[in-house]
Design an enzyme around this catalytic site. Structure first.
Site, PDB file in Angstrom:
ATOM      1  N   SER A  71      49.736 -21.573  -8.471  1.00 54.59           N
ATOM      2  CA  SER A  71      49.198 -22.993  -8.923  1.00 54.59           C
ATOM      3  C   SER A  71      48.112 -22.270  -9.706  1.00 54.59           C
ATOM      4  O   SER A  71      47.011 -22.683  -9.105  1.00 54.59           O
ATOM      5  CB  SER A  71      47.864 -22.780  -7.029  1.00 54.59           C
ATOM      6  OG  SER A  71      47.628 -24.002  -6.806  1.00 54.59           O
ATOM      7  N   LYS A  86      54.832 -26.615  -2.061  1.00 50.31           N
ATOM      8  CA  LYS A  86      53.647 -26.253  -2.862  1.00 50.31           C
ATOM      9  C   LYS A  86      53.163 -26.160  -2.027  1.00 50.31           C
ATOM     10  O   LYS A  86      52.740 -27.374  -1.435  1.00 50.31           O
ATOM     11  CB  LYS A  86      52.845 -27.245  -4.614  1.00 50.31           C
ATOM     12  CG  LYS A  86      51.805 -26.837  -4.762  1.00 50.31           C
ATOM     13  CD  LYS A  86      52.188 -25.674  -5.830  1.00 50.31           C
ATOM     14  CE  LYS A  86      50.442 -24.777  -6.513  1.00 50.31           C
ATOM     15  NZ  LYS A  86      49.715 -24.403  -4.914  1.00 50.31           N
ATOM     16  N   LYS A 123      49.886 -30.264  -7.898  1.00 49.15           N
ATOM     17  CA  LYS A 123      50.580 -29.506  -9.491  1.00 49.15           C
ATOM     18  C   LYS A 123      52.744 -30.066  -8.849  1.00 49.15           C
ATOM     19  O   LYS A 123      53.408 -28.941 -10.316  1.00 49.15           O
ATOM     20  CB  LYS A 123      50.500 -28.231  -9.062  1.00 49.15           C
ATOM     21  CG  LYS A 123      49.372 -28.118  -8.999  1.00 49.15           C
ATOM     22  CD  LYS A 123      48.644 -26.230  -9.145  1.00 49.15           C
ATOM     23  CE  LYS A 123      47.284 -25.831  -9.412  1.00 49.15           C
ATOM     24  NZ  LYS A 123      46.576 -26.400  -8.510  1.00 49.15           N
ATOM     25  N   SER A 174      46.007 -28.952  -4.201  1.00 56.70           N
ATOM     26  CA  SER A 174      47.041 -28.160  -5.872  1.00 56.70           C
ATOM     27  C   SER A 174      48.613 -28.830  -5.813  1.00 56.70           C
ATOM     28  O   SER A 174      49.669 -28.747  -5.811  1.00 56.70           O
ATOM     29  CB  SER A 174      47.300 -26.660  -5.536  1.00 56.70           C
ATOM     30  OG  SER A 174      45.555 -25.595  -5.573  1.00 56.70           O
TER      31      SER A 174
END
Length: 348
Positions: free
Chosen positions: A87, A191, A27, A24
């Site tokens: 997320s 993140k 992202k 993730s």
């Protein structure tokens, strides 16, 4: 990897050029592309997109998500918050389809931006980092490049969308899984990532007294070890190193030789404040500065042209480079001026 963004210097790295699956953390690139499109006037936070039935069917129950309902009409602003804070896999796909017309078109934008930034060892095969048999990969060094770009090019958008404790959408409250927010002084986002394929990873940053550190931890086997590693690394960076100013923005750092110009040289100036990072208690004389450029420059030279780099070498740390730009324009000289410059060169 740990980098001081104020100086660009690496404070620590281990296998920083080894490719890994970001999960993730991908992202962050999706958010960066969105920020760029907003600045270009091609996207607005007020744009409204409708969740396609096919998208809902595939993503409404897959991994982390913001629980977009079937046929929901959702704003870009809400999608960006959902992606950054919780997320949202579903939000990433809806954003890609709405803003670019298709996921494939969005991936083209992601990979083009990666090339533009100089992320030489990264490729994106998905907007949200879902497992794709290794087509999506990156390195710690490339993620630091991305982090630098997003906080320096888009500080206001970064402050709006990153660093939230959580997000409430569709009546569902979710927490941000960032391991540093709320527990590390100055931590303001980036993140986490996790899949069975990737393990536990984290791209994180914190700022104290105007000094920003960026760190990457990848392939931890548990989220507890990821959190511990992140905490220890960032605290070590702030406690063991300090940043000191070298040149203020606009100040002259050196000269570059110019051939066939009205002037024989052009001042090189700092486009922004230039700093150096030292071990705590280190001496200012323990730094070596070297200007690099391909010269002599050929006139004409434009004002503000990035034609040189200042290499900063502090004892015990890898060297780093920052850009230098021309302070003034230098026009091409006529025959007489070239003759005068030649005579002047003999005596200087």
């Amino acid at each position: 990897m740990l980098v001081d963004l104020n100086s660009g210097q690496e404070l620590m790295e281990r296998d920083a050029d080894r490719r890994f699956v970001p999960a993730s953390i991908t992202k962050v690139m999706t958010l960066f592309v969105a920020f760029e499109l907003i600045d270009e006037g091609k996207l607005s936070p007020t744009n409204i997109y409708t969740v396609r039935p096919e998208t809902f069917k595939e993503w409404h129950n897959k991994g982390s998500r913001m629980f977009l309902p079937h046929d929901a009409r959702v704003s870009v602003d809400e999608l960006l918050i959902g992606i950054a804070a919780v997320s949202a896999n579903d939000g990433s796909i809806v954003l890609a389809e709405g803003a670019a017309g298709s996921v494939d078109n969005w991936l083209d934008l992601m990979n083009a931006k990666a090339r533009e930034l100089g992320m030489q060892s990264s490729h994106f095969g998905t907007p949200n980092g879902w497992m794709d048999e290794g087509r999506t990969y990156t390195t710690a060094r490339d993620l630091v490049i991305l982090a630098r770009a997003i906080v320096t090019r888009h500080p206001y958008k970064y402050a709006r969308y990153f660093g939230r404790n959580g997000f409430v959408y569709n009546g569902i409250a979710q927490d941000n899984h960032d391991p540093m927010i709320g527990s590390v002084e100055g931590a303001d986002g980036m993140k986490t990532g996790f899949t069975n394929e990737a393990g536990y990873g984290f791209l994180g940053t914190a700022v104290r007294g105007g000094r920003r550190l960026v760190m990457v931890v990848a392939a931890s086997d548990t989220h507890q070890r990821r959190k511990q590693a992140a905490y220890q690394l960032i605290e070590w960076g702030f406690s063991r190193f300090e940043t000191r100013p070298l040149f203020a923005a606009g100040s002259t750092v050196g000269m570059a030789e110019v051939q066939n110009g009205m002037e024989s040289g052009v001042p090189l100036v700092a486009p922004a404040n230039i700093n150096a990072t030292f071990p705590v208690g280190g001496l200012q004389r323990d730094v070596k500065l070297t200007i690099h450029y391909e010269g002599p420059l050929q006139a004409p030279v434009r004002q503000g042209e990035r034609i040189a780099e200042l290499e900063i070498e502090v004892a015990g740390l890898p060297p780093s480079r920052v850009p230098l730009v021309t302070a003034v324009a230098v026009e091409k000289a006529g025959v007489w001026q070239r003759f005068v410059n030649g005579i002047r060169g003999i005596f200087t």
